[in-house]
Design a protein around this motif. Structure first.
Motif, PDB file in Angstrom:
ATOM      1  N   LEU A  26     164.785  39.137  26.849  1.00 20.75           N
ATOM      2  CA  LEU A  26     165.991  38.311  26.780  1.00 20.75           C
ATOM      3  C   LEU A  26     166.602  38.418  25.386  1.00 20.75           C
ATOM      4  N   GLY A  27     167.905  38.213  25.317  1.00 16.04           N
ATOM      5  CA  GLY A  27     168.577  38.275  24.018  1.00 16.04           C
ATOM      6  C   GLY A  27     170.040  37.901  24.177  1.00 16.04           C
ATOM      7  N   LEU A  28     170.757  37.910  23.056  1.00 21.00           N
ATOM      8  CA  LEU A  28     172.148  37.462  23.054  1.00 21.00           C
ATOM      9  C   LEU A  28     173.047  38.576  22.524  1.00 21.00           C
ATOM     10  N   ASP A  29     174.355  38.386  22.700  1.00 22.31           N
ATOM     11  CA  ASP A  29     175.294  39.476  22.398  1.00 22.31           C
ATOM     12  C   ASP A  29     175.597  39.667  20.921  1.00 22.31           C
ATOM     13  N   ASN A  30     175.558  38.584  20.147  1.00 21.48           N
ATOM     14  CA  ASN A  30     175.931  38.736  18.735  1.00 21.48           C
ATOM     15  C   ASN A  30     175.233  37.682  17.883  1.00 21.48           C
ATOM     16  N   VAL A  31     175.354  37.841  16.561  1.00 26.58           N
ATOM     17  CA  VAL A  31     174.622  36.971  15.630  1.00 26.58           C
ATOM     18  C   VAL A  31     175.046  35.510  15.787  1.00 26.58           C
ATOM     19  N   GLY A  32     176.355  35.292  15.974  1.00 25.74           N
ATOM     20  CA  GLY A  32     176.851  33.920  16.136  1.00 25.74           C
ATOM     21  C   GLY A  32     176.150  33.207  17.284  1.00 25.74           C
ATOM     22  N   GLU A  33     175.936  33.934  18.378  1.00 20.20           N
ATOM     23  CA  GLU A  33     175.247  33.316  19.519  1.00 20.20           C
ATOM     24  C   GLU A  33     173.784  33.035  19.182  1.00 20.20           C
ATOM     25  N   TYR A  34     173.171  33.940  18.443  1.00 26.64           N
ATOM     26  CA  TYR A  34     171.781  33.673  18.020  1.00 26.64           C
ATOM     27  C   TYR A  34     171.739  32.417  17.150  1.00 26.64           C
ATOM     28  N   GLU A  35     172.732  32.256  16.272  1.00 19.10           N
ATOM     29  CA  GLU A  35     172.725  31.078  15.395  1.00 19.10           C
ATOM     30  C   GLU A  35     172.906  29.800  16.200  1.00 19.10           C
ATOM     31  N   GLU A  36     173.683  29.885  17.272  1.00 22.22           N
ATOM     32  CA  GLU A  36     174.001  28.682  18.047  1.00 22.22           C
ATOM     33  C   GLU A  36     173.012  28.356  19.154  1.00 22.22           C
ATOM     34  N   LYS A  37     172.562  29.372  19.877  1.00 24.61           N
ATOM     35  CA  LYS A  37     171.846  29.008  21.100  1.00 24.61           C
ATOM     36  C   LYS A  37     170.539  29.764  21.348  1.00 24.61           C
ATOM     37  N   PHE A  53     166.128  57.315  14.768  1.00 26.69           N
ATOM     38  CA  PHE A  53     166.411  56.059  14.097  1.00 26.69           C
ATOM     39  C   PHE A  53     167.907  55.979  13.794  1.00 26.69           C
ATOM     40  N   GLU A  54     168.494  54.846  14.073  1.00 24.04           N
ATOM     41  CA  GLU A  54     169.917  54.674  13.824  1.00 24.04           C
ATOM     42  C   GLU A  54     170.161  53.279  13.276  1.00 24.04           C
ATOM     43  N   LYS A  55     171.068  53.190  12.320  1.00 27.09           N
ATOM     44  CA  LYS A  55     171.391  51.888  11.726  1.00 27.09           C
ATOM     45  C   LYS A  55     172.863  51.592  11.969  1.00 27.09           C
ATOM     46  N   ALA A  56     173.195  50.340  12.335  1.00 30.12           N
ATOM     47  CA  ALA A  56     174.598  49.981  12.557  1.00 30.12           C
ATOM     48  C   ALA A  56     174.859  48.560  12.086  1.00 30.12           C
ATOM     49  N   ASP A  57     176.124  48.295  11.854  1.00 31.43           N
ATOM     50  CA  ASP A  57     176.602  46.963  11.504  1.00 31.43           C
ATOM     51  C   ASP A  57     176.477  46.050  12.734  1.00 31.43           C
ATOM     52  N   PHE A  58     175.899  44.859  12.558  1.00 33.08           N
ATOM     53  CA  PHE A  58     175.813  43.920  13.696  1.00 33.08           C
ATOM     54  C   PHE A  58     176.515  42.611  13.352  1.00 33.08           C
ATOM     55  N   GLY A  59     177.538  42.695  12.476  1.00 32.86           N
ATOM     56  CA  GLY A  59     178.316  41.498  12.154  1.00 32.86           C
ATOM     57  C   GLY A  59     177.722  40.730  10.996  1.00 32.86           C
ATOM     58  N   ALA A  60     177.920  39.426  11.013  1.00 33.74           N
ATOM     59  CA  ALA A  60     177.482  38.597   9.891  1.00 33.74           C
ATOM     60  C   ALA A  60     177.164  37.198  10.385  1.00 33.74           C
ATOM     61  N   ALA A  78     175.757  39.779   5.741  1.00 33.35           N
ATOM     62  CA  ALA A  78     175.791  40.940   6.638  1.00 33.35           C
ATOM     63  C   ALA A  78     174.490  41.083   7.418  1.00 33.35           C
ATOM     64  N   VAL A  79     174.634  41.448   8.686  1.00 32.64           N
ATOM     65  CA  VAL A  79     173.460  41.674   9.538  1.00 32.64           C
ATOM     66  C   VAL A  79     173.549  43.101  10.089  1.00 32.64           C
ATOM     67  N   ASP A  80     172.446  43.820  10.031  1.00 31.32           N
ATOM     68  CA  ASP A  80     172.395  45.183  10.561  1.00 31.32           C
ATOM     69  C   ASP A  80     171.482  45.226  11.773  1.00 31.32           C
ATOM     70  N   ILE A  81     171.742  46.223  12.605  1.00 33.15           N
ATOM     71  CA  ILE A  81     170.853  46.424  13.753  1.00 33.15           C
ATOM     72  C   ILE A  81     170.342  47.861  13.724  1.00 33.15           C
ATOM     73  N   TYR A  82     169.065  48.006  13.989  1.00 30.11           N
ATOM     74  CA  TYR A  82     168.399  49.309  13.922  1.00 30.11           C
ATOM     75  C   TYR A  82     167.941  49.691  15.326  1.00 30.11           C
TER      76      TYR A  82
END
Ligand code: BGC
Length: 377
Positions: free
Chosen positions: A85-96, A32-39, A45-49
Motif C-alpha cells: 500500500l502507498g500514496l501518490d505524493n508526499v503531501g498525501e503521506y504527510e496528511e493521511k 538504479f534511478e533517481k527522480a524528484d518526488f516533490g517536497a 525536497a524529496v527524492d524517489i529512487y
C-alpha cells in the motif's frame, strides 16, 4: 537539507536519472534511478529512487520516511504487480499515511504511558496513541526527510535524530540500507550509534497484499509464523510482560494457516486490536538470520518469506484500516486489506526488564537486518 519549491517540483519529471550496472554479467544487475518526488509542506525536497533487479522486480523508495512507496513483484505467470500500500505524493503521506512503508523509529510500536526509566532517569515521550507512545511519537522517523546515496549495491539512507527529539535521550545517528538482490530479496540493514544511553528499535512498516495492493482483503493469505509464543497485550495494546504459548489458541501460526480462519474467534487476545495486532516471540537460537514468517497467496502464487536477526515480529492484520484512505491507483484501503510483518524487539521493552534489552549506549553499535524474499508456488 536542500529546499525545493512545490511549484517547480510538480511539473519536473525525472530531473535526475542515473543508471548504474552493478556487479559482473547479466545475472548480477541492479538498475538504479533517481527522480524528484516533490517536497514536504515546509519546502524540503524529496527524492524517489527506483531499484530494479535482473528479473524485473522493482522497489521505489523515497527519502521522506525512508519509505517503500511501491514494490512490484511477479506472480506465478511472471506478471508484475505492486504488493504494498502507498500514496501518490508526499503531501498525501504527510496528511493521511498510516506509516505505509516507512522506517519506524526511534521505537517501533508502543511504549506504555509514553514513559520509561533508564539509568535512574525517567523520560517522558511524545504521546500519540491514547495515553501511549506509538512508532516514535508525533514526528517519528517516518516524517523525517532522510539523506540518500546509492553506493552501487544498496541505497543508503541517513538520518540524525537529535537529543531529546520526541523525548528520547541522545543524538542517534541512523543508517538504513535497502538492497534489492537478484534473488528477489528486499534486504534492509539497520545501523545506529548514540552519544548518550538511549533505547532503539527500528523496523519497516510495509503493508503487504500479495494479490496486489488495494484489491482485496488479506483473509485468504496463508501465514506461517516461526513462533511458539507471543506477547499478550492489555486493552490498550500494551504488552503485559507475559510470554504465552500459542498452542491451542488462534495465535498458533506454526503451520501455514489462512489469516481469516480464526481472526474473529472468541479469544480475549483478539479483542483489544479487533483481530491480530501482536508481537510473536520468534523461535531462535542466537542472533543469526532466521526464517521468521512466510505468506502464500493462492490466487497469484506469490510467496513471501521474512528472515531477520530480530527476536520478535509484529503481525498486524490491518484491523484499523476502514476505507477512509484512498491510495495509489485510486484504490480504497478497506478493512483488513493488507497485513504488516514488522521485525522488531518486543513492544514496550523499555518498561519490561524481562524482555530482550533495547538499550543502546555510547560506543555500542545497533545493527540488525531483515529480508523480505519473494518467489512463487
Ligand atoms: C500497530 C497497530 C497500528 C499500526 C498503524 C502497527 O504496527 O501494531 O496497532 O494501528 O501499526 O499505526
Amino acid at each position: 537539507m536542500k529546499k525545493r519549491t512545490l511549484g517547480s517540483s510538480v511539473f519536473v519529471l525525472l530531473v535526475l536519472s542515473i543508471v548504474f550496472w552493478a556487479g559482473c554479467g547479466d545475472s548480477e544487475m541492479t538498475i538504479f534511478e533517481k527522480a524528484d518526488f516533490g517536497a514536504t509542506k515546509d519546502g524540503t525536497a524529496v527524492d524517489i529512487y527506483t531499484l530494479t533487479n535482473a528479473s524485473g522486480m522493482e522497489a521505489k523508495i523515497m527519502t521522506y520516511g525512508a519509505t517503500v512507496v511501491s514494490l512490484k513483484v511477479g506472480d506465478r505467470d511472471g506478471k508484475l504487480d505492486d504488493v504494498v500500500l502507498g500514496l501518490d505524493n508526499v503531501g498525501e503521506y504527510e496528511e493521511k499515511s498510516r506509516y505505509f512503508g516507512c522506517i519506524v523509529g526511534r521505537y517501533g510500536n508502543r511504549i506504555g504511558k509514553g514513559k520509561f526509566t533508564l539509568d535512574g532517569t525517567e523520560y517522558t515521550l511524545a504521546v500519540n496513541n491514547g495515553e501511549n507512545h506509538l512508532h516514535g511519537g508525533l514526528k517519528g522517523f517516518d516524517k523525517a526527510v532522510w539523506e540518500a546515496e546509492y553506493d552501487g549495491v544498496g541505497l543508503k539512507m541517513h538520518y540524525v535524530s537529535k537529543d531529546m527529539e520526541e523525548g528520547y535521550p541522545g543524538n542517534l545517528d541512523v543508517t538504513v540500507t535497502y538492497t534489492l538482490t537478484d534473488d528477489n530479496e528486499l534486504r534492509i540493514d539497520y545501523f545506529a550509534t548514540t552519544d548518550k544511553p538511549t533505547v532503539c528499535n527500528l523496523t519497516n512498516h510495509s503493508y503487504f497484499n500479495l494479490a496486489g495492493q488495494g484489491l482485496r482483503d488479506n483473509l485468504d493469505h496463508e501465514l506461517m509464523l516461526n513462533a511458539d509464543n507471543f506477547t499478550p497485550v492489555d486493552s490498550d495494546l500494551i504488552t503485559t510482560g507475559e510470554i504465552r504459548p500459542v498452542k491451542g489458541t488462534p495465535m498458533d501460526f506454526t503451520k501455514p494457516t489462512a489469516i481469516g480462519l480464526r481472526i474473529d474467534d472468541d479469544y480475549e487476545q483478539l479483542k483489544p486490536g479487533g483481530g491480530y495486532d501482536h508481537n510473536w516471540v520468534l523461535n531462535k537460537d542466537g542472533e543469526d538470520m532466521t526464517l521468521a514468517a512466510s505468506v502464500y497467496e493462492p490466487t497469484t502464487g506469490r510467496f513471501m518469506e521474512v528472515f531477520t536477526i530480530e527476536p520478535g515480529i509484529q503481525f498486524y492484520a490491518c484491523n484499523f484500516l476502514d476505507g477512509s484512505v484512498t491510495g495509489k491507483e485510486s484504490r480504497v484501503y478497506k478493512y483488513r486489506y493488507a497485513f504488516c510483518l514488522e521485525t522488531q524487539h518486543y513492544p514496550n521493552s523499555p518498561n519490561r526488564p524481562e524482555f530482550p534489552s533495547v538499550v543502546l549506549r555510547p560506543g555500542q553499535e545497533y545493527k540488525t537486518s531483515t529480508i523480505y524474499k519473494f518467489s512463487t508456488k
